[in-house]
Structure formats: C-alpha cells, structure tokens
Scaffold this active site. Structure first.
Site, PDB file in Angstrom:
ATOM      1  N   GLU A 184       0.824  -1.210   0.000  1.00 30.75           N
ATOM      2  CA  GLU A 184       0.000   0.000   0.000  1.00 30.75           C
ATOM      3  C   GLU A 184       0.861   1.264   0.000  1.00 30.75           C
ATOM      4  O   GLU A 184       0.603   2.219   0.740  1.00 30.75           O
ATOM      5  CB  GLU A 184      -0.964  -0.022   1.197  1.00 30.75           C
ATOM      6  CG  GLU A 184      -1.986  -1.151   1.085  1.00 30.75           C
ATOM      7  CD  GLU A 184      -2.989  -1.170   2.230  1.00 30.75           C
ATOM      8  OE1 GLU A 184      -2.604  -0.851   3.365  1.00 30.75           O
ATOM      9  OE2 GLU A 184      -4.151  -1.505   1.980  1.00 30.75           O
ATOM     10  N   GLU A 264      -6.400  -8.086  -0.481  1.00 32.15           N
ATOM     11  CA  GLU A 264      -6.719  -7.980   0.948  1.00 32.15           C
ATOM     12  C   GLU A 264      -8.199  -7.629   1.091  1.00 32.15           C
ATOM     13  O   GLU A 264      -8.578  -6.466   1.199  1.00 32.15           O
ATOM     14  CB  GLU A 264      -5.837  -6.918   1.619  1.00 32.15           C
ATOM     15  CG  GLU A 264      -5.834  -6.999   3.133  1.00 32.15           C
ATOM     16  CD  GLU A 264      -4.796  -6.081   3.759  1.00 32.15           C
ATOM     17  OE1 GLU A 264      -4.968  -5.730   4.930  1.00 32.15           O
ATOM     18  OE2 GLU A 264      -3.831  -5.710   3.072  1.00 32.15           O
TER      19      GLU A 264
END
Length: 656
Positions: A184, A264
């Site tokens: 991320e 995710e």
C-alpha cells in the site's frame, strides 16, 4: 487506457512471448491475453486467506493452517515482520515461534500455496508496520524512501531474508507462487518511484527473474498512481459492501489486462482501545466474495483473528487492542465461526472442497478465580457429564512486589542516563516497553501547580509519581496536565509506556517517550535521570517468582507488580483471563507476555491464553503489572470464552 503518466506499458505482451511450460517445468505466470494466472501452463485462480505466523503460537500453526485448508482455500498469504526477526541491527532471531522457514515448510506439507508479503513494510496493524524501531535511532531518517540510510538497512535485511525464500519459490520446487513488494505504498506520502525501483532490483537480484512480483494498493487513483511501477503487477484491496465492478475498474486503469486480484479483502475490522468491538455481517462478506469469484477474480481474505498490534493515527493516536480480534472467519483462539462456514459455502460453488470434516474448535477451560490467598472451588463447567474434575485448580495470588519503584534496581540494573532534558526511547536505544524519567522539584509547591507537557509530547502514557505517591496519568492527545504540590527536592517520577507505534499512514516515524520537556507552571524541569526498563527480560528469566518475597508499605495506587500461581486439573487447554475491577496493565503467564488489559477503556475485557503456555503438574506463574490501581482484593477470573463490553455492527468497511 489509464497508462498516461504512470510509467507503465499500455500494450500487454502477447502470450506467445511467455515461456511455454512443459510437464517437467514448474511455472507461475501472468497471462495478459487470457486475463488470468497460469500455473504450469494451465489457467489458475487462487482463493487465499491471510495468516500471521508471528501472531500464532508455534504449537497452533498446524491447527490454523489445516482449518484454512479445509475451508476450501488453495493458498495462504504470509506476512514477514522485519522487526520480529532483526531485533537490533545485525541481530537476527529465526528460532522457535520466529522460525519462518519451518512455517513455510508446514504450509507446503499441508498442500497450500503461499503468497508472500516480506515487506520491508507490511502494515498488518503490526508495530510500525513491521519496520524496526531501531531505524529511528537516526532521527532524521526518511522511512520508505530512497534515503541512503534506510536503503542500506533494507538491503542488509533482504540479503538475510530472501536467500531463505528463494529455494521455496514455486519455480524452484516450492509452494511460493508470488511475492509482494512493499505494501500500500500509494497511501504513503513519499511517492518515491526511485525507492520502488530499488526494491524491484533487489528482489529480482535475490529471487531471480521468474518469480511473480506484485504490489497492493487501495482503489483511489492517487494511491494507484504512487503505489505502482512497471515490472510489478498491480493489485488492489477493498472490503465487503464495495462496488466490486468499480473497484476492479480501478485496477484496470493501471493493469488493462491480466488477472483481477483483491489482495486484501477485509472480512472484519480491528478494534481500538476506547471504541466498540467491530462486527461485520457474514452475509455481506459472503456476498462480496461471491461477486468477485463470479468475475473470475483471485481473492485473498483476512482470515484469522490475532494479537500483538500497533496503532493508527486518525485525527488522533489510536492504539489497537491486544487481541486484534477483527471479527475474522477464524477467531483468535482458532475457532471456526459462522462467517467461516458462510465463506466455505461460497467457495463450494466454484471449486470442490477438500474431503472430510472441518476440524473442531480447540477445547477451552474456565479454570476459575485466582484470588489473594484463596483456593477456588471446582471451576464452572466441571459438573457437566462431559467433564471430569478430579481436583480443582489450586489458585492463589499473592502480593510480592507492590511498587515498581521498589525494584528499579532489578528492572534497570545499569546506571541511569543523565540528561539536562528528557530523551526519547530512540535516543537511549530502547525499542519497546517502558522508560522511567526521574527528577526533583526545584522549589516548594504549596499551592497546586500545573505539571504539563506540550501537545503530542507524551508518547504514549505517563504515570506520574511524586515522593512515590501516584498522582495521575498523562496521555497522548488526551490528558496533558496534572496539578501537584510538594517540597523542593521531592522526587518526581514519570513512567512512560509505549502503547504501540503507528503502523499506517504518514506518521509511522513514531518516536516514543517524553518528546518535549515537562514543565511546572510553564517553567521547564531539568536534570533528569533516565532509566530504561527491561521488564520483559526480567520476567522471562523468572523474576519475581524466583526472588525473595517483599511487601510494600504503600497502597495499591500506581505502578505495581502482583504475582500468583495456579495449577490446572491435569489439562492445558486454552482459556481467557478477565480482570474484575483492575485498571490498566500487562499480564505474563510463565514468562509469556499475553499483552495489555484495559477493561475500563474497552472494548476488550479478556486476554486469550493459549494452552501451549500453560504447565501440567506444576504451578503456573502469573505476573501482573498494574499501572494505575489494583482492586482491594486482587483477583483474576479464567473463563472459557472472550468478553467485549461494546459491539459495533458494520454493514460496510472502510479501507485502511
């Protein structure tokens, strides 16, 4: 489409350019024309679940992995926290619970593929996102960037870690099909493509040219702009309640062709101290999964509730509860939940489930109350026909060391650090735990004076004692002042607690301790003695149970240790500890740090005790560090289920 300004190729390579797998060659590749993965040349889609070996005791690894396999998962996603293994610069630990190679070998033994997330930054609500706190010993370091000091530390770590990984890659005969680079990164302020290019070069040099490398980011355009790089396949993450078509449309802006991947999928959410326990609808989670699978996507889900958390910063510092329960398909104790069976039903619509029943929940036991100089009766649950209770657990809790200040020589056996003004944990090379700051009042304070710190200077909680008497607590972003009285020369102690470093966002350079000066009616205090405390080390070495008993002449307010023992009735089953009328502190059983309790703040009311830390046939040593004030009759209550004092049901989940 969507390639302008991103530095990525727009025309997907023809599959004719990909090496064609033969029956003797193992391969795992991207097929851009077919919009899928290819495993050994055949189209492939994975359904995966995340597991953090660092948050599961080693004796429970196989149980958790087997339950994930029996849920219908074809793969597991494994995080590797750098700071769990390189405890100090150049000091590595891969033994016992930290033996990542043994864990990976176990996944292969059980027939699970692995998607590896070695960082160097992993988030995972883990302390500092997995980055070692000792990086902050260089105070001007820029984390997750091309800063030479940071890159040197990263390179050193990767040269230790990745050679352990390479033999386990799928192409080498192992079960690791893909490896994530960073995590991320588009959510981080730096947006440093040079850093990503450096990582790409390091991973390629150490793992080879064949392994599939990828990134994961949220679905916002700015996140995908800064988090992606040519040569790293871009995937996204999002939770239930999201518009699946729109979310994957964001991935298509940066990867016009190739497999759709949610790396995710949030099956639940974390809890913060002082908030409500998060709860996400099983039906909502299952529907989102089915929507993605119908599109042919590969999906990785948050699958297991865990402990050992870090913190977030959302307008203010928000430490994560010990349990990180997450309302996941497998509970913190590894028990299958309603959500797991809902997910399993969805998976069965798209691929066959493994033959055989789901392994049952691990057995739990309510060992009863551990009270001061009392022996418990037969614990709750023993009288039922399914139980045999030959003897009740022998339970006692005795006060040996009532005051932390009485045993400073044990907890900090070296000379204190002298400084005109306070120093941070990092400045004195303390990575975790507690530090005691000590000075003297410079003058008589007959009328109450304000003891205060600048905003954001207490990191994270300071327990204030004057002449050994507890005065109150200073807390980051909350309580920054107390009123005190005293005489010139009176001893002022402030015990600073690290509640967990921020794990996500722009504030991960999270220095701990007294970051600013403590003032008395705006006059800065000086001439400090600073004691780094090694509480964990002392308790792991047997203290205070191996020491001669002491008693304290003071009361029960302020930081104090309480000890006790109990014996189990011939079993060592999982259990949960409740803290009736306690304030805030930490618990160790047999030297194992089970984490923080804070029942008045909540929502977590119990700590999970894995059966593997308990002894059979000999006393189990309990050590409690209470920081603010124990009940008049200290006792602990061992239950067979966890407790939360507030629950918030969520129909949608925000992304990280």
């Amino acid at each position: 489409r969507g390639c302008l300004g991103l530095g990525r190729f727009c025309t997907p390579p023809s599959t004719a350019l990909l090496p064609q797998a033969s029956p003797l060659v193992r391969s795992f590749q991207l097929d851009y024309e077919g919009d899928c993965f290819r495993k050994d040349g055949a189209p492939f889609r994975y359904i995966s679940g995340s597991i953090h070996y660092a948050r599961v005791p080693r004796p429970a690894w196989k149980d958790r992995l087997l339950k994930m396999y029996m849920s219908g998962l074809s793969a597991v996603q494994v995080y590797i926290p750098w700071n769990y293994h390189e405890l100090l610069p150049g000091v590595y630990d891969f033994a016992g619970d930290r033996d990542v190679e043994a864990f990976l070998d176990l996944t292969a033994e059980l027939g699970l593929l692995v998607i590896l997330r070695p960082g160097p930054y992993i988030c995972a609500e883990w302390e500092m996102g997995g980055l070692p706190a000792w990086l902050l010993w260089k105070p001007d370091i820029v984390l997750r960037s091309s800063d030479p000091a940071y890159l040197a530390a990263v390179d050193s770590w990767l040269h230790v870690l990745l050679p352990k990984i390479k033999p386990r890659l799928y192409q080498q005969g192992g079960n690791i099909i893909s490896v994530q680079v960073e995590n991320e990164y588009g959510s981080y302020y730096a947006c440093d493509y040079g850093y990503l290019r450096h990582l790409l070069g390091s991973f390629r040099a150490l793992l080879g040219s064949e392994v599939l490398l990828f990134t994961t980011d949220g679905t916002r355009a700015e996140e995908l702009r800064c988090g992606t790089l040519q040569g790293l396949y871009a995937t996204v993450d999002f939770g239930p309640g999201s518009n699946v078509t729109k979310a994957f449309g964001a991935q298509r802006q940066v990867e016009p062709r190739g497999p759709l991947v949610n790396s995710e999928y949030y099956t639940g959410w974390l809890d913060y101290w002082g908030g409500a326990h998060a709860n996400t609808s099983s039906a909502l989670v299952a529907q989102g999964l089915e929507d993605m699978l119908r599109l042919g996507a590969s999906v990785n889900m948050q699958f297991l509730s865990l402990f050992r958390p870090g913190a977030d910063f959302k307008d203010q510092y928000k430490p994560v509860t010990t349990s990180y329960d997450y309302d996941a398909p497998l509970s913190e104790a590894g028990d299958p939940t309603e959500k797991l069976f809902a997910i399993r039903t969805v998976i069965s619509k798209f691929q066959p489930l493994p033959a055989g029943p789901m392994p049952p929940a691990t057995p739990k036991y309510a060992y009863g109350r551990v009270a001061l100089q009392k022996v418990s009766a037969c614990p709750k649950g023993c009288a039922t026909p399914a139980w045999h209770c030959p003897a009740a657990p022998r339970l006692s809790l005795s006060l040996q060391y009532a005051d932390l200040l009485d045993v400073l020589d044990v907890l900090s056996p070296w000379e204190p650090i002298q400084s005109q003004f306070p120093l941070t944990f990092e400045a004195i090379k303390q990575t975790h735990g507690f530090v005691l700051y000590r000075t003297q009042l410079p003058r008589d304070i007959l009328a109450p004076a304000v003891l205060s710190t600048p905003p954001h200077s207490i990191c994270d909680r300071g327990y204030v004692m004057l002449q050994n008497e507890y005065q109150g607590t200073l807390e980051r972003d909350r309580q920054v002042a107390l009123r005190v009285t005293g005489r010139a020369g009176d001893m002022l102690d402030v015990l600073l607690e690290n509640m967990g470093r921020i794990s996500f966002g722009t504030n991960i350079s999270d220095f701990k301790g007294l970051k600013g000066n403590l003032s008395l009616d705006s006059s800065p205090l000086s001439n400090w003695l600073i004691h780094p405390l090694a509480i964990d080390t002392a308790i792991q070495q047997g203290w205070p149970h191996t020491a001669l008993p002491k008693s304290s002449s003071r009361g029960r307010a302020g930081p104090a240790f309480y000890t006790g023992t109990f014996e189990t009735p011939g079993i060592a089953w999982d259990t949960f500890v409740n803290f009736p009328s306690w304030s805030k502190g930490q618990l160790w059983i047999n030297g194992f740090n089970l984490g923080r309790y804070w029942p008045c703040r909540g929502p977590q009311q119990t700590l999970f005790v894995p059966g593997s830390v308990l002894h059979i046939g000999q006393p189990n040593n309990i050590t409690v560090l209470e920081l603010e004030g124990a009940p008049l009759t200290p006792s602990l209550l061992f239950l067979d289920q966890p407790l939360f004092n507030r629950t918030l049901s969520r129909s949608t989940m925000a992304t990280e």
